[in-house]
Scaffold this motif. Structure first.
Motif, PDB file in Angstrom:
ATOM      1  N   PHE C  94       0.535  -0.941  -0.546  1.00  0.00           N
ATOM      2  CA  PHE C  94       0.128   0.275  -0.119  1.00  0.00           C
ATOM      3  C   PHE C  94       0.580   1.377   0.155  1.00  0.00           C
ATOM      4  O   PHE C  94       1.798   1.341   0.281  1.00  0.00           O
ATOM      5  CB  PHE C  94      -0.753  -0.387   0.803  1.00  0.00           C
ATOM      6  CG  PHE C  94      -1.670  -1.333   1.491  1.00  0.00           C
ATOM      7  CD1 PHE C  94      -2.941  -0.720   0.905  1.00  0.00           C
ATOM      8  CD2 PHE C  94      -1.666  -2.861   1.463  1.00  0.00           C
ATOM      9  CE1 PHE C  94      -4.110  -1.849   0.724  1.00  0.00           C
ATOM     10  CE2 PHE C  94      -2.756  -3.395   1.798  1.00  0.00           C
ATOM     11  CZ  PHE C  94      -4.022  -2.964   1.180  1.00  0.00           C
ATOM     12  N   LEU C  96       0.605   5.820   0.855  1.00  0.00           N
ATOM     13  CA  LEU C  96      -0.610   6.623   0.938  1.00  0.00           C
ATOM     14  C   LEU C  96      -0.258   7.986   0.488  1.00  0.00           C
ATOM     15  O   LEU C  96       1.312   8.570  -0.126  1.00  0.00           O
ATOM     16  CB  LEU C  96      -0.246   6.498   2.875  1.00  0.00           C
ATOM     17  CG  LEU C  96      -1.283   7.565   2.739  1.00  0.00           C
ATOM     18  CD1 LEU C  96      -2.942   7.142   2.753  1.00  0.00           C
ATOM     19  CD2 LEU C  96      -1.185   8.122   4.603  1.00  0.00           C
ATOM     20  N   ILE C 121      -4.049  -0.484  -8.333  1.00  0.00           N
ATOM     21  CA  ILE C 121      -5.751   0.007  -7.386  1.00  0.00           C
ATOM     22  C   ILE C 121      -5.968   1.235  -6.387  1.00  0.00           C
ATOM     23  O   ILE C 121      -5.098   1.175  -5.584  1.00  0.00           O
ATOM     24  CB  ILE C 121      -6.222  -1.439  -7.528  1.00  0.00           C
ATOM     25  CG1 ILE C 121      -7.576  -1.223  -6.433  1.00  0.00           C
ATOM     26  CG2 ILE C 121      -6.169  -1.619  -5.978  1.00  0.00           C
ATOM     27  CD1 ILE C 121      -8.702  -2.242  -7.334  1.00  0.00           C
ATOM     28  N   TRP C 122      -7.318   2.091  -6.507  1.00  0.00           N
ATOM     29  CA  TRP C 122      -7.654   2.981  -6.133  1.00  0.00           C
ATOM     30  C   TRP C 122      -8.205   2.234  -4.680  1.00  0.00           C
ATOM     31  O   TRP C 122      -8.845   2.008  -4.544  1.00  0.00           O
ATOM     32  CB  TRP C 122      -8.150   3.777  -6.215  1.00  0.00           C
ATOM     33  CG  TRP C 122      -9.095   5.093  -5.764  1.00  0.00           C
ATOM     34  CD1 TRP C 122      -9.781   5.077  -4.878  1.00  0.00           C
ATOM     35  CD2 TRP C 122      -8.936   6.785  -5.590  1.00  0.00           C
ATOM     36  NE1 TRP C 122     -10.243   6.339  -3.893  1.00  0.00           N
ATOM     37  CE2 TRP C 122      -9.855   7.155  -4.857  1.00  0.00           C
ATOM     38  CE3 TRP C 122      -7.777   6.689  -6.766  1.00  0.00           C
ATOM     39  CZ2 TRP C 122      -9.435   8.805  -4.680  1.00  0.00           C
ATOM     40  CZ3 TRP C 122      -7.722   8.442  -6.128  1.00  0.00           C
ATOM     41  CH2 TRP C 122      -9.159   9.236  -5.562  1.00  0.00           C
ATOM     42  N   VAL C 123      -8.210   2.422  -3.336  1.00  0.00           N
ATOM     43  CA  VAL C 123      -8.601   1.553  -2.248  1.00  0.00           C
ATOM     44  C   VAL C 123      -8.916   2.816  -1.213  1.00  0.00           C
ATOM     45  O   VAL C 123     -10.375   2.322  -0.641  1.00  0.00           O
ATOM     46  CB  VAL C 123      -7.878   0.976  -1.258  1.00  0.00           C
ATOM     47  CG1 VAL C 123      -8.116  -0.167  -0.589  1.00  0.00           C
ATOM     48  CG2 VAL C 123      -6.489  -0.170  -1.868  1.00  0.00           C
ATOM     49  N   GLU C 124      -8.608   3.420  -0.810  1.00  0.00           N
ATOM     50  CA  GLU C 124      -9.740   5.196   0.224  1.00  0.00           C
ATOM     51  C   GLU C 124      -9.238   6.492  -0.277  1.00  0.00           C
ATOM     52  O   GLU C 124      -8.690   6.726  -0.376  1.00  0.00           O
ATOM     53  CB  GLU C 124      -9.189   4.439   1.497  1.00  0.00           C
ATOM     54  CG  GLU C 124     -10.082   5.016   2.923  1.00  0.00           C
ATOM     55  CD  GLU C 124      -9.405   4.156   3.451  1.00  0.00           C
ATOM     56  OE1 GLU C 124     -10.706   3.888   4.578  1.00  0.00           O
ATOM     57  OE2 GLU C 124      -8.253   4.203   3.858  1.00  0.00           O
ATOM     58  N   ASP C 126      -9.417   9.945   1.479  1.00  0.00           N
ATOM     59  CA  ASP C 126      -9.904  10.784   2.885  1.00  0.00           C
ATOM     60  C   ASP C 126      -9.884  11.959   2.577  1.00  0.00           C
ATOM     61  O   ASP C 126      -9.096  12.784   2.881  1.00  0.00           O
ATOM     62  CB  ASP C 126      -8.913  10.308   4.347  1.00  0.00           C
ATOM     63  CG  ASP C 126      -8.836  10.610   5.046  1.00  0.00           C
ATOM     64  OD1 ASP C 126      -9.787  11.589   5.221  1.00  0.00           O
ATOM     65  OD2 ASP C 126      -8.376  10.933   6.507  1.00  0.00           O
ATOM     66  N   LYS C 129      -7.842  14.565   5.445  1.00  0.00           N
ATOM     67  CA  LYS C 129      -6.564  14.914   5.028  1.00  0.00           C
ATOM     68  C   LYS C 129      -6.532  15.180   3.956  1.00  0.00           C
ATOM     69  O   LYS C 129      -5.334  15.256   3.540  1.00  0.00           O
ATOM     70  CB  LYS C 129      -6.056  13.642   5.791  1.00  0.00           C
ATOM     71  CG  LYS C 129      -5.940  13.600   7.296  1.00  0.00           C
ATOM     72  CD  LYS C 129      -4.814  13.118   7.657  1.00  0.00           C
ATOM     73  CE  LYS C 129      -4.722  12.367  10.071  1.00  0.00           C
ATOM     74  NZ  LYS C 129      -4.108  11.362   9.806  1.00  0.00           N
ATOM     75  N   LEU C 133      -5.371   6.506  -0.300  1.00  0.00           N
ATOM     76  CA  LEU C 133      -4.681   4.785   0.616  1.00  0.00           C
ATOM     77  C   LEU C 133      -4.776   3.861  -1.916  1.00  0.00           C
ATOM     78  O   LEU C 133      -5.953   3.907  -1.980  1.00  0.00           O
ATOM     79  CB  LEU C 133      -4.826   4.502   0.934  1.00  0.00           C
ATOM     80  CG  LEU C 133      -4.746   3.046   1.366  1.00  0.00           C
ATOM     81  CD1 LEU C 133      -2.759   3.597   2.114  1.00  0.00           C
ATOM     82  CD2 LEU C 133      -4.924   2.480   2.716  1.00  0.00           C
ATOM     83  N   HIS C 135      -3.207   0.043  -3.910  1.00  0.00           N
ATOM     84  CA  HIS C 135      -2.672  -0.917  -3.457  1.00  0.00           C
ATOM     85  C   HIS C 135      -1.458  -0.504  -5.009  1.00  0.00           C
ATOM     86  O   HIS C 135      -2.666  -1.455  -6.170  1.00  0.00           O
ATOM     87  CB  HIS C 135      -3.794  -1.501  -3.072  1.00  0.00           C
ATOM     88  CG  HIS C 135      -2.928  -3.269  -3.431  1.00  0.00           C
ATOM     89  ND1 HIS C 135      -2.576  -4.036  -4.189  1.00  0.00           N
ATOM     90  CD2 HIS C 135      -1.866  -3.651  -1.807  1.00  0.00           C
ATOM     91  CE1 HIS C 135      -1.543  -5.021  -3.332  1.00  0.00           C
ATOM     92  NE2 HIS C 135      -1.441  -4.961  -2.277  1.00  0.00           N
ATOM     93  N   ILE C 136      -0.250  -1.173  -4.806  1.00  0.00           N
ATOM     94  CA  ILE C 136       0.093  -1.568  -6.037  1.00  0.00           C
ATOM     95  C   ILE C 136       1.249  -2.590  -5.991  1.00  0.00           C
ATOM     96  O   ILE C 136       1.885  -3.166  -4.812  1.00  0.00           O
ATOM     97  CB  ILE C 136       1.978  -0.145  -6.072  1.00  0.00           C
ATOM     98  CG1 ILE C 136       0.869   0.882  -6.506  1.00  0.00           C
ATOM     99  CG2 ILE C 136       2.518  -0.830  -7.084  1.00  0.00           C
ATOM    100  CD1 ILE C 136       1.582   2.622  -6.389  1.00  0.00           C
TER     101      ILE C 136
END
Lengths: 93, 135, 162
Positions: C94, C96, C121-124, C126, C129, C133, C135-136
């Motif tokens: 992951f 950030l 892929i785009w996970v989250e 926020d 802030k 997040l 995942h690669i």
């Protein structure tokens, strides 16, 4: 001669797609977790869409296109609903 | 399958080539589902099929029917557009669902939640559209 | 005009979809499709969509071709990873990434671009802030990925939407 190449290519492409669907079904049945099964379902419907399109070319029939479109639409809705359900336990909040 | 002999040779060859590339990429992508060991790695695999795999098969279909019927057959564009828009949405939802489930179960291999505790005196500005003026 | 057609591009797109599905352009078809599109967009207004517009069409078209090239390249990369015998040694992980973009349409476009490209892929997201997040699959250096996302996509998307 050329037509034969096309016939065989379509056949090979269909076999490849069916194998791909087999991989997706394996992941769907095996799991191990619920999100893996949903991912398998997602892959399965994308592959099914493509398989229908190759059938369309094989028979020169536009009708398969409609079926492919409907599978693509329903597959999206069902996967989205299942993913939503996994996250919250409810489909509609 | 007499209609397959009706198209010119270059169209038949291009259609065959695109079909094979598309189906091959899809198979490699689905094979990745079996091969990777974690869910987060597996979720990358099907994108192969749903981007270029579908793309090549649809190009083959468009080319073949356009030449066969001697008119522009482009309704495959709809499936392409549908796939482009829907695949990211389902995968994102699935990724978020998996992350949420892993976090609630306390698995260590996922990053912790970024959500901050909102202080009571901080008002989060909501995304408001333009309100209609009171009549 | 604005009152009847709040989203002209969306209305035109819906009409185009109707005509492509019918596979014919007749005056009756255009009329029926036009009326249906206008009604559908009016119904969409009930969802209160945020305002936004594409400011620079040229940049958007260039970005589309850039994304297409990237999709082709990462298709090859991911296919190699899957077929390589020692794919267990990958370093997936992951990342950030802080974002400067605030436009909701820009963020949606960025999410689609990142997720449609195999390997990322785009996970989250926020919204407090302003970080995402990801995942690669083939995570070698975090810095390289942060620079890629921010310099390659975010800069251009901000030109288009903000």
């Amino acid at each position: 001669m050329i037509a034969e190449i096309l016939v065989w290519s379509i056949l090979v492409a269909q076999i490849l797609l069916v194998l791909a669907m087999g991989c997706a079904v394996y992941r769907m049945l095996k799991g191990p977790r619920a999100q893996d099964r949903v991912l398998g379902l997602d892959t399965l419907y994308v592959n099914a869409t493509m398989l229908l399109l190759t059938f369309g070319i094989r028979t020169a029939s536009i009708l398969y296109f409609e079926a492919a479109l409907i599978i693509a639409l329903l597959g999206f809705v069902s996967t989205a609903a299942l993913a939503k359900f996994l996250m919250r336990g409810e489909v509609i909040e | 399958m007499t209609h397959l002999a009706e198209v010119p040779a270059w169209v038949a060859l291009l259609t065959a080539l695109f079909l094979l590339i598309g189906a091959g990429l899809t198979l490699i992508g689905s094979f990745g589902l079996l091969r990777f060991d974690t869910f987060y790695a597996r979720i990358h695999a099907p994108t192969l099929g749903s981007t270029l795999g579908v793309g090549f098969v649809l190009i083959a279909s468009m080319l073949f029917f356009t030449v066969l019927e001697s008119r522009l057959v482009i309704h495959e564009v709809l499936i392409t557009a549908l796939m482009i828009v829907t695949t990211p949405i389902t995968l994102m939802l699935l990724g978020r669902a998996a992350l949420y489930r892993d976090r609630t179960e306390g698995n260590d291999d996922v990053p912790p939640s970024q959500a901050t505790v909102v202080k009571p005196d901080v008002v989060i500005p909501e995304a408001t559209g333009d309100q209609p003026p009171p009549a | 005009m604005r009152r009847w057609m709040p989203f002209p591009v969306l209305t035109a797109t819906l009409l185009a979809v109707w005509l492509i599905l019918n596979e014919s352009v007749t005056p009756g078809g255009v009329l029926l499709g036009g009326v249906l599109s206008v009604i559908a967009v009016r119904m969409l207004l009930a969802l209160d969509p945020p305002k936004g517009r594409i400011r620079r069409v040229q940049v958007a078209v260039k970005l589309a071709f850039l994304v297409l090239a990237d999709i082709i390249r990462s298709n090859r990369a991911v296919a190699t990873i899957i077929l390589r015998p020692d794919s267990g040694k990958r370093t997936a992980g992951f990342v950030l990434i802080p974002l400067d973009m605030r436009s909701p349409y820009g963020l949606a476009a960025l999410a689609c671009i990142i997720t449609a490209t195999p390997g990322t892929i785009w996970v989250e997201y926020d919204s407090v802030k302003h970080t995402i997040l990801l995942h690669i699959l083939d995570l070698v250096e975090e810095e390289v990925w942060i620079d890629t996302i921010k310099g390659r996509y975010e800069k251009r998307l901000m030109e288009v939407f903000e």
